[in-house]
Enzyme design. Structure first.
Site, PDB file in Angstrom:
ATOM      1  CE  LYS A   1       4.436  -3.786   9.377  1.00 59.43           C
ATOM      2  NZ  LYS A   1       3.683  -5.045   9.368  1.00 59.43           N
TER       3      LYS A   1
ATOM      4  CB  ILE B   1      -0.941   0.264   1.130  1.00 62.30           C
ATOM      5  CG1 ILE B   1      -1.729  -1.313   1.488  1.00 62.30           C
ATOM      6  CG2 ILE B   1      -1.767   1.143   1.133  1.00 62.30           C
ATOM      7  CD1 ILE B   1      -2.422  -1.468   2.910  1.00 62.30           C
TER       8      ILE B   1
ATOM      9  N   GLY C   1       4.414 -16.894   3.749  1.00 62.63           N
ATOM     10  CA  GLY C   1       5.706 -15.818   3.757  1.00 62.63           C
ATOM     11  C   GLY C   1       4.997 -14.358   4.408  1.00 62.63           C
TER      12      GLY C   1
ATOM     13  CG  ASP D   1       5.533  -6.284  11.848  1.00 65.79           C
ATOM     14  OD1 ASP D   1       6.331  -6.003  11.243  1.00 65.79           O
ATOM     15  OD2 ASP D   1       4.133  -6.036  11.318  1.00 65.79           O
TER      16      ASP D   1
HETATM   17  P1  NAP Z   1      13.348 -13.170   4.623  1.00 68.27           P
HETATM   18  O1  NAP Z   1      12.573 -14.048   3.731  1.00 68.27           O
HETATM   19  O2  NAP Z   1      13.887 -14.123   5.995  1.00 68.27           O
HETATM   20  O3  NAP Z   1      14.811 -12.957   3.847  1.00 68.27           O
HETATM   21  C1  NAP Z   1      16.126 -12.582   4.522  1.00 68.27           C
HETATM   22  C2  NAP Z   1      17.244 -12.346   3.340  1.00 68.27           C
HETATM   23  O4  NAP Z   1      18.414 -11.592   3.936  1.00 68.27           O
HETATM   24  C3  NAP Z   1      17.574 -13.994   2.967  1.00 68.27           C
HETATM   25  O5  NAP Z   1      18.023 -13.833   1.621  1.00 68.27           O
HETATM   26  C4  NAP Z   1      18.971 -13.885   3.953  1.00 68.27           C
HETATM   27  O6  NAP Z   1      19.965 -14.718   3.216  1.00 68.27           O
HETATM   28  C5  NAP Z   1      19.188 -12.532   4.011  1.00 68.27           C
HETATM   29  N1  NAP Z   1      20.231 -12.209   5.173  1.00 68.27           N
HETATM   30  C6  NAP Z   1      19.414 -12.103   6.557  1.00 68.27           C
HETATM   31  N2  NAP Z   1      20.503 -11.904   7.297  1.00 68.27           N
HETATM   32  C7  NAP Z   1      21.668 -12.035   6.549  1.00 68.27           C
HETATM   33  C8  NAP Z   1      22.868 -12.145   7.292  1.00 68.27           C
HETATM   34  N3  NAP Z   1      23.327 -11.507   8.375  1.00 68.27           N
HETATM   35  N4  NAP Z   1      24.155 -11.805   6.092  1.00 68.27           N
HETATM   36  C9  NAP Z   1      23.800 -12.105   4.910  1.00 68.27           C
HETATM   37  N5  NAP Z   1      22.245 -12.328   4.323  1.00 68.27           N
HETATM   38  C10 NAP Z   1      21.409 -12.007   5.423  1.00 68.27           C
HETATM   39  O7  NAP Z   1      13.001 -11.888   4.880  1.00 68.27           O
HETATM   40  P2  NAP Z   1      11.651 -11.140   4.263  1.00 68.27           P
HETATM   41  O8  NAP Z   1      10.327 -11.580   4.826  1.00 68.27           O
HETATM   42  O9  NAP Z   1      12.121 -10.983   2.879  1.00 68.27           O
HETATM   43  O10 NAP Z   1      11.594  -9.371   4.952  1.00 68.27           O
HETATM   44  C11 NAP Z   1      12.893  -8.625   4.625  1.00 68.27           C
HETATM   45  C12 NAP Z   1      12.511  -7.368   5.278  1.00 68.27           C
HETATM   46  O11 NAP Z   1      11.340  -6.894   4.808  1.00 68.27           O
HETATM   47  C13 NAP Z   1      12.214  -7.382   7.040  1.00 68.27           C
HETATM   48  O12 NAP Z   1      12.792  -6.292   7.308  1.00 68.27           O
HETATM   49  C14 NAP Z   1      10.891  -7.471   6.893  1.00 68.27           C
HETATM   50  O13 NAP Z   1      10.240  -6.801   8.249  1.00 68.27           O
HETATM   51  C15 NAP Z   1      10.541  -6.652   5.911  1.00 68.27           C
HETATM   52  N6  NAP Z   1       8.915  -6.837   5.136  1.00 68.27           N
HETATM   53  C16 NAP Z   1       8.449  -8.001   4.819  1.00 68.27           C
HETATM   54  C17 NAP Z   1       7.271  -8.463   4.190  1.00 68.27           C
HETATM   55  C18 NAP Z   1       6.974  -9.836   3.889  1.00 68.27           C
HETATM   56  O14 NAP Z   1       5.744  -9.950   3.403  1.00 68.27           O
HETATM   57  N7  NAP Z   1       7.726 -10.676   4.100  1.00 68.27           N
HETATM   58  C19 NAP Z   1       6.446  -7.203   4.177  1.00 68.27           C
HETATM   59  C20 NAP Z   1       7.089  -6.069   4.321  1.00 68.27           C
HETATM   60  C21 NAP Z   1       8.153  -5.738   4.782  1.00 68.27           C
HETATM   61  P3  NAP Z   1      19.566 -16.389   2.855  1.00 68.27           P
HETATM   62  O15 NAP Z   1      18.541 -16.313   1.670  1.00 68.27           O
HETATM   63  O16 NAP Z   1      21.031 -16.873   2.407  1.00 68.27           O
HETATM   64  O17 NAP Z   1      19.087 -16.974   4.145  1.00 68.27           O
HETATM   65  N1  HSE Z   2       5.033  -9.865   9.096  1.00 68.56           N
HETATM   66  C1  HSE Z   2       4.531  -8.632   8.497  1.00 68.56           C
HETATM   67  C2  HSE Z   2       2.989  -8.766   8.669  1.00 68.56           C
HETATM   68  C3  HSE Z   2       4.928  -8.481   7.152  1.00 68.56           C
HETATM   69  O1  HSE Z   2       2.408  -9.663   8.788  1.00 68.56           O
HETATM   70  O2  HSE Z   2       2.410  -7.630   8.328  1.00 68.56           O
HETATM   71  C4  HSE Z   2       4.525  -7.222   6.664  1.00 68.56           C
HETATM   72  O3  HSE Z   2       5.221  -6.044   7.178  1.00 68.56           O
END
Ligand code: NAP
Ligand code: HSE
Length: 428
Positions: free
Chosen positions: A202, A133, A184, A198
């Site tokens: 926000k 959003i 995810g 979380d």
């Molecule tokens: P995720 O799936 O856990 O992916 C994290 C990635 O970062 C992985 O590729 C991991 O490597 C890499 N990583 C983590 N720590 C590392 C380190 N110390 N050194 C090197 N690589 C590292 O996380 P995500 O869900 O994509 O979320 C990422 C960010 O976006 C977070 O801040 C989360 O709060 C935010 N976010 C997520 C969503 C959602 O829907 N998931 C929505 C909004 C915001 P590997 O692949 O090798 O393990």
């Molecule tokens: N874990 C978060 C949620 C991802 O469920 O809203 C998006 O920030």
């Protein structure tokens, strides 16, 4: 010459962002100017859903933020450290930063934005709130001419997904949580989602933008959804409400303190936020002179979040390609002062409470007397069920200062007829 990205992280959001950038047909033409130059991960052995050459992927994330060729660092690795240090290093090295990391921004925003301002670069955070959003840029730009008084959001997709499925299917909390993780939506450690942290991150970010000051995260009153039961969901429905985890920031006048809070809330079924279900998020912004504006959309997941991350990248590419002079005050964050936060005891709100009592004459009268002693007026009181030998009494109050309600409850707890008070929820 292309704009070079250094992406930190190739998980849910990183992969979604790379997929979007690698498939640019039919999207904004400036996306074709972007080169995915480096991608940092933890493990080189993990199977990946995107194709990237071996020269692009590295486990040396420091080398990305220190590489003079990188124009924009996209931090989608999550966590506090090393994310914070890598963001600060990238900024100090004169790189713009895009981040989805609400946890880092809510805790280290002051340090991060000060470093960016000193370096004359931008930190873009659209994906940090509300997944796909667009709400950050609208608050910074289009809505900033309004005097905002309330921001009310369903800003956590995982908990909204869990509460929706508990309501519609009568499902069990832990099974639904496992599904949210598989899809995810949930953070790697779902405590942050389920316990409201979380959403607290926000609303701290939204309140800071809406009310023009920094927010100390410790001041955000936070309750999660673990204590919400099927029984309360059913009672709420009978009384004309749905239960949602709301994040609310409110200020009565421009000079008064703020209430910033996250808690499960009974929302009237006719309220616009009551119909936001599943992983969807919505943010209702109320201000003067605009009235009410609601932002609605997918609050988490790879594609939605990639859209927000890439919109920030696009803004930066436009700046880099046009050599726009920085700093543009509509993109920077220059708050220095912390907002003053009001105590919860002074919050005026309605309450829902469920009591388990001995089934003896006069209990409802005694409850009414205790509430009356503290000026708590009751909107409804129902006794519909039994749990074993105990009668179940549900009360909804009129608006009351929270402090008065708590004093009345303390007196009620001492009544011999009261066995327990299993639920206590605020009502919008
Ligand atoms: P995720 O799936 O856990 O992916 C994290 C990635 O970062 C992985 O590729 C991991 O490597 C890499 N990583 C983590 N720590 C590392 C380190 N110390 N050194 C090197 N690589 C590292 O996380 P995500 O869900 O994509 O979320 C990422 C960010 O976006 C977070 O801040 C989360 O709060 C935010 N976010 C997520 C969503 C959602 O829907 N998931 C929505 C909004 C915001 P590997 O692949 O090798 O393990
Ligand atoms: N874990 C978060 C949620 C991802 O469920 O809203 C998006 O920030």
């Amino acid at each position: 010459m292309g704009v070079k990205l250094g992406i930190l992280g190739l998980g849910t959001v990183g992969t979604g962002t790379v997929q979007l950038l690698q498939d640019s047909a039919g999207r904004h033409p400036l996306l074709q100017e972007i080169e995915i130059y480096r991608v940092g991960v933890r493990s080189l052995d993990k199977p990946r859903a995107v194709e990237l050459s071996t020269e692009v992927i590295t486990t040396d994330l420091e080398s990305i933020v220190n590489d003079p060729a990188v124009d924009i660092v996209v931090e989608v690795m999550g966590g506090l450290e090393p994310a914070r240090s890598l963001i600060l290093k990238a900024l100090s090295n004169g790189k713009h930063v895009v981040t989805a990391n609400k946890a880092a921004i809510a805790r280290f925003g002051a340090e991060i934005f000060t470093t960016a301002n000193q370096a004359g670069v931008y930190v873009m955070i659209e994906a940090s709130v509300g997944g796909g959003i667009p709400v950050i840029q609208p608050l910074k730009q289009s809505l900033s001419v309004n005097r905002i008084h309330t921001v009310t959001g369903i800003v956590n997709g995982t908990t909204n997904y869990i509460l929706t499925r508990m309501q519609t299917e009568g499902s069990n909390f832990s099974d639904v949580l496992a599904d949210a993780q598989r899809l995810g939506y949930a953070e790697a450690d779902p405590t942050a989602d389920v316990d409201g942290f979380d959403a607290a991150d926000k609303i701290a970010i939204l309140a800071s933008l809406s009310f023009g000051g920094r927010i100390n995260l410790q001041d955000v009153y936070t309750e999660g959804i673990r204590q919400v039961t099927k029984t309360d969901i059913a009672y709420a429905e009978k009384l004309g409400f749905v239960i949602k985890l709301l994040a609310i920031a409110k200020r009565d006048t421009p000079s008064s303190p703020l209430w910033v809070r996250v808690h499960p809330t009974l929302v009237p079924q006719a309220h616009p936020l009551a119909s936001i279900n599943g992983v969807y998020n919505a943010i209702l912004v109320e201000g003067e002179p605009i009235g009410q504006v609601m932002f609605f959309g997918p609050g988490a997941g790879a594609g939605a979040t990639a859209s927000a991350v890439t919109s920030d990248i696009l803004n930066l590419v436009a700046i880099l390609k046009t050599n726009t002079v920085v700093p543009n005050p509509l993109f920077t964050c220059r708050h220095q002062e912390y907002c003053q936060i009001a105590p919860m005891a002074e919050l005026i709100t309605r309450f829902y409470a469920r009591f388990l009592t001995n089934d003896q004459p006069g209990v409802i009268g005694k409850l009414g007397t205790c509430f009356g002693n503290y000026g708590v007026s009751l909107e409804s009181i129902v006794q519909t069920g039994f749990q074993g030998q105990l009668a179940e009494i549900v009360v909804v109050t009129h608006d009351v200062p929270e402090g008065n309600f708590r004093q009345a409850l303390a007196e009620i707890r001492d009544l011999s007829a009261i066995e327990s008070i299993p639920s206590l929820l605020r009502v919008l």
